[in-house]
Design an enzyme around this catalytic site. Structure first.
Site, PDB file in Angstrom:
ATOM      1  N   ASN A 208       0.848  -1.205   0.000  1.00 57.10           N
ATOM      2  CA  ASN A 208       0.000   0.000   0.000  1.00 57.10           C
ATOM      3  C   ASN A 208       0.874   1.241   0.000  1.00 57.10           C
ATOM      4  O   ASN A 208       2.097   1.148  -0.057  1.00 57.10           O
ATOM      5  CB  ASN A 208      -0.962  -0.037   1.191  1.00 57.10           C
ATOM      6  CG  ASN A 208      -0.203  -0.114   2.497  1.00 57.10           C
ATOM      7  OD1 ASN A 208       0.553   0.779   2.830  1.00 57.10           O
ATOM      8  ND2 ASN A 208      -0.374  -1.220   3.214  1.00 57.10           N
ATOM      9  N   ASP A 277      -4.491  -6.436   4.895  1.00 59.34           N
ATOM     10  CA  ASP A 277      -5.544  -7.239   5.520  1.00 59.34           C
ATOM     11  C   ASP A 277      -5.561  -8.656   4.964  1.00 59.34           C
ATOM     12  O   ASP A 277      -6.017  -9.587   5.623  1.00 59.34           O
ATOM     13  CB  ASP A 277      -6.908  -6.573   5.306  1.00 59.34           C
ATOM     14  CG  ASP A 277      -7.060  -5.356   6.209  1.00 59.34           C
ATOM     15  OD1 ASP A 277      -6.670  -5.456   7.387  1.00 59.34           O
ATOM     16  OD2 ASP A 277      -7.527  -4.300   5.728  1.00 59.34           O
ATOM     17  N   ILE A 305      -3.213  -7.879  13.975  1.00 54.19           N
ATOM     18  CA  ILE A 305      -2.105  -7.729  14.935  1.00 54.19           C
ATOM     19  C   ILE A 305      -2.599  -7.103  16.244  1.00 54.19           C
ATOM     20  O   ILE A 305      -2.339  -7.614  17.336  1.00 54.19           O
ATOM     21  CB  ILE A 305      -0.967  -6.863  14.334  1.00 54.19           C
ATOM     22  CG1 ILE A 305      -0.428  -7.528  13.064  1.00 54.19           C
ATOM     23  CG2 ILE A 305       0.148  -6.646  15.353  1.00 54.19           C
ATOM     24  CD1 ILE A 305       0.619  -6.730  12.318  1.00 54.19           C
ATOM     25  N   PHE A 321      -4.342   3.272  14.631  1.00 56.03           N
ATOM     26  CA  PHE A 321      -4.615   4.336  13.663  1.00 56.03           C
ATOM     27  C   PHE A 321      -5.698   3.775  12.741  1.00 56.03           C
ATOM     28  O   PHE A 321      -5.622   2.599  12.368  1.00 56.03           O
ATOM     29  CB  PHE A 321      -3.367   4.670  12.847  1.00 56.03           C
ATOM     30  CG  PHE A 321      -2.506   5.752  13.451  1.00 56.03           C
ATOM     31  CD1 PHE A 321      -1.846   5.539  14.650  1.00 56.03           C
ATOM     32  CD2 PHE A 321      -2.355   6.983  12.816  1.00 56.03           C
ATOM     33  CE1 PHE A 321      -1.052   6.526  15.211  1.00 56.03           C
ATOM     34  CE2 PHE A 321      -1.560   7.987  13.364  1.00 56.03           C
ATOM     35  CZ  PHE A 321      -0.904   7.746  14.564  1.00 56.03           C
TER      36      PHE A 321
HETATM   37  O1  PMT Z   1       2.981   6.044   6.466  1.00 55.39           O
HETATM   38  P1  PMT Z   1       2.406   7.356   5.996  1.00 55.39           P
HETATM   39  O2  PMT Z   1       2.590   7.566   4.505  1.00 55.39           O
HETATM   40  O3  PMT Z   1       2.922   8.519   6.804  1.00 55.39           O
HETATM   41  O4  PMT Z   1       0.809   7.288   6.193  1.00 55.39           O
HETATM   42  C1  PMT Z   1       0.269   7.270   7.475  1.00 55.39           C
HETATM   43  C2  PMT Z   1      -0.926   6.323   7.542  1.00 55.39           C
HETATM   44  C3  PMT Z   1      -2.032   6.846   6.646  1.00 55.39           C
HETATM   45  C4  PMT Z   1      -0.521   4.913   7.111  1.00 55.39           C
HETATM   46  C5  PMT Z   1      -1.385   6.293   9.051  1.00 55.39           C
HETATM   47  O5  PMT Z   1      -1.789   7.582   9.443  1.00 55.39           O
HETATM   48  C6  PMT Z   1      -2.545   5.324   9.254  1.00 55.39           C
HETATM   49  O6  PMT Z   1      -3.684   5.617   9.058  1.00 55.39           O
HETATM   50  N1  PMT Z   1      -2.211   4.056   9.684  1.00 55.39           N
HETATM   51  C7  PMT Z   1      -3.171   2.951   9.827  1.00 55.39           C
HETATM   52  C8  PMT Z   1      -3.330   2.248   8.511  1.00 55.39           C
HETATM   53  C9  PMT Z   1      -4.288   1.070   8.599  1.00 55.39           C
HETATM   54  O7  PMT Z   1      -3.905  -0.035   8.325  1.00 55.39           O
HETATM   55  O8  PMT Z   1      -5.509   1.369   9.013  1.00 55.39           O
HETATM   56  P2  PMT Z   1      -6.697   0.302   9.198  1.00 55.39           P
HETATM   57  O9  PMT Z   1      -7.861   1.156   9.457  1.00 55.39           O
HETATM   58  O10 PMT Z   1      -6.719  -0.632   8.067  1.00 55.39           O
HETATM   59  O11 PMT Z   1      -6.297  -0.498  10.504  1.00 55.39           O
HETATM   60  C10 PMT Z   1      -6.642  -0.068  11.807  1.00 55.39           C
HETATM   61  C11 PMT Z   1      -5.555  -0.433  12.772  1.00 55.39           C
HETATM   62  O12 PMT Z   1      -5.386  -1.853  12.819  1.00 55.39           O
HETATM   63  C12 PMT Z   1      -4.196   0.118  12.449  1.00 55.39           C
HETATM   64  O13 PMT Z   1      -3.612   0.565  13.635  1.00 55.39           O
HETATM   65  C13 PMT Z   1      -3.433  -1.069  11.878  1.00 55.39           C
HETATM   66  O14 PMT Z   1      -2.033  -0.974  12.145  1.00 55.39           O
HETATM   67  C14 PMT Z   1      -4.066  -2.221  12.605  1.00 55.39           C
HETATM   68  N2  PMT Z   1      -4.093  -3.479  11.850  1.00 55.39           N
HETATM   69  C15 PMT Z   1      -4.620  -3.540  10.585  1.00 55.39           C
HETATM   70  C16 PMT Z   1      -4.664  -4.732   9.924  1.00 55.39           C
HETATM   71  C17 PMT Z   1      -4.159  -5.894  10.549  1.00 55.39           C
HETATM   72  N3  PMT Z   1      -4.157  -7.054   9.936  1.00 55.39           N
HETATM   73  N4  PMT Z   1      -3.656  -5.807  11.791  1.00 55.39           N
HETATM   74  C18 PMT Z   1      -3.645  -4.633  12.451  1.00 55.39           C
HETATM   75  O15 PMT Z   1      -3.194  -4.568  13.598  1.00 55.39           O
END
Ligand code: PMT
Length: 404
Positions: A208, A277, A305, A321
């Site tokens: 991504n 994901d 995670i 995040f």
């Molecule tokens: O890296 P940059 O270019 O500076 O951009 C920053 C960012 C946009 C990546 C950052 O601000 C951000 O939004 N990070 C979270 C990205 C994300 O995966 O969001 P999500 O809504 O899909 O996931 C929610 C949370 O679950 C996140 O904390 C993620 O780390 C976590 N997660 C997601 C998938 C997974 N399989 N396990 C997880 O723990």
């Protein structure tokens, strides 16, 4: 970072004096009020007028100042300063400091001030190594004078070695650190950053747009706040902050393993990484040939995670995040609850000016009790705001635990 702070810069007579002009500019950019004292020798290297224009104040150099109140400019300046920064500090001036010589304005101010003193030595490598200079440095450090640099590298005289003045950015960072409240002092903080990469075959993968900027800024801000930071990073092309342990990973599964290990005994887990994901159900061991008109890849859900780390660590303070393209607040809040987090930072990644790969971000800081909107700003500044909020929450929790 330095709004309302009064920085007195002493410039002594070395070739690195020309770099001080940039330091003055950067400190003012951070909001500091800056005044400059130059020694007689420093004026040979850089004209006072340059420093006057950049600091917005007259430059001081005479010990006897008839314009000063009661003619005691050194006492007024010594009392005015929140921090005395001497950059560059020559071997000669360091020696003067050691002996408490007060025959120059800067020497007198150094003796008279109760402000913290930070020096950025700059001299020839042999002078730096000399017994006399090292003894002087040791003595100053024991008196509480702080040092930044010097660094190793080629020198103006043609030598190579330790003696170059620290880079301006490091000096400014060190000045900022003198004023930073160590709100996460000695806390163990684990931060994930960047994207993950899931292989399709030996040459292709899905990933991504995460650049790692947000996660690296969080790590830097946590270090500034006094934390011991482990940064678990997906593949990015930026350099990690100094003074943290870095674990480089590629896949979501590697990120999970590294997080689980690092979170053992940790106080805070901050998941800034954009984790894939899904991953390919099977990874082709050979490069997929360009023969068929269409191909179908079957994906399998990756481990969550955050959810798994929560299962293994009930007491860990966890911040996620949320990357959203619609209903940022509502979706963010749902993730906060479903992953059983203490807080979540929700950002709109459909915008080009914030979120993925941009230098700035705009977010909602959400806990179970409240939502705070944080306006668009540089990721470094935002990260400091977020770390302050996390520290505030953590310190409130430990206060409650102590009282009840
Ligand atoms: O890296 P940059 O270019 O500076 O951009 C920053 C960012 C946009 C990546 C950052 O601000 C951000 O939004 N990070 C979270 C990205 C994300 O995966 O969001 P999500 O809504 O899909 O996931 C929610 C949370 O679950 C996140 O904390 C993620 O780390 C976590 N997660 C997601 C998938 C997974 N399989 N396990 C997880 O723990």
């Amino acid at each position: 970072m330095l709004t309302n702070k009064r920085i007195l810069i002493g410039i002594t007579g070395g070739i690195a004096a020309y770099k001080s002009a940039e330091i003055v500019r950067s400190l003012r950019h951070e909001g500091a009020e800056v005044r400059v004292i130059m020694t007689k020798a420093a004026k040979e290297f850089i004209p006072p007028l340059t420093l006057q224009a950049l600091s917005g104040n007259r430059v001081y150099s005479e010990l006897i100042d008839i314009d000063a109140e009661a003619g005691m400019g050194h006492i007024e300046l010594a009392k005015w300063a929140d921090l005395l920064l001497i950059a560059p500090a020559t071997a000669n001036f360091i020696s003067d400091m050691t002996y408490g010589k007060a025959d120059s304005l800067l020497g007198s101010v150094h003796l008279a001030t109760t402000a913290d003193i930070l020096i950025a030595p700059a001299m020839n490598q042999a002078m730096w190594k000399s017994d006399a200079n090292q003894t002087n440095i040791g003595l100053l450090e024991r008196r509480g004078v702080k040092l930044i640099g010097p660094e190793e590298g080629p020198q103006a005289c043609g030598d190579f070695g330790v003696g170059r003045m620290a880079p301006n950015t490091e000096i400014v960072k060190s000045v900022i650190e003198q004023f930073t409240v160590q709100s996460l002092c000695s806390k163990k903080v684990v931060i994930t950053a960047g994207p993950t990469r899931e292989a399709i075959d030996p040459v292709r993968y899905i990933t991504n747009r995460s650049s790692g900027k947000m996660g690296y800024a969080m790590a830097e801000a946590a270090i500034e706040a006094g934390a011991h930071v482990t940064l678990i990073s997906g593949p990015v092309s930026i350099s990690p902050p100094e003074r943290c342990s870095v674990v480089n990973v590629e896949t979501a599964s590697e990120m999970y393993e590294a997080s689980l290990t690092a979170c053992d005994g940790a106080d805070i887990f901050i998941a800034t990484a954009a984790v894939a994901d899904y991953r390919c159900e099977t990874i082709s061991s050979k490069k997929i040939k360009r023969t068929a008109d269409t191909i179908t890849l079957k994906f399998k859900k990756n481990i969550d995670i955050l959810a798994e780390i929560r299962r293994a660590n009930r007491d860990l303070y966890m911040v996620g995040f949320a990357a959203e393209t619609e209903n940022t607040e509502i979706n963010g809040y749902q993730k906060l609850r479903s992953k059983n987090l203490n807080a979540i930072v929700a950002n709109d990644v459909s915008r080009a000016d914030v979120g993925f790969d941009s230098d700035e971000n705009e977010v909602h800081w959400m806990t179970r009790k409240s939502v705070t909107h944080i306006n668009k700003k540089l990721k470094e500044q935002l990260a400091r705001n977020l770390i302050a909020k996390i520290a505030n929450e953590i310190n409130t929790i430990s206060l409650c635990e102590r009282h009840f």
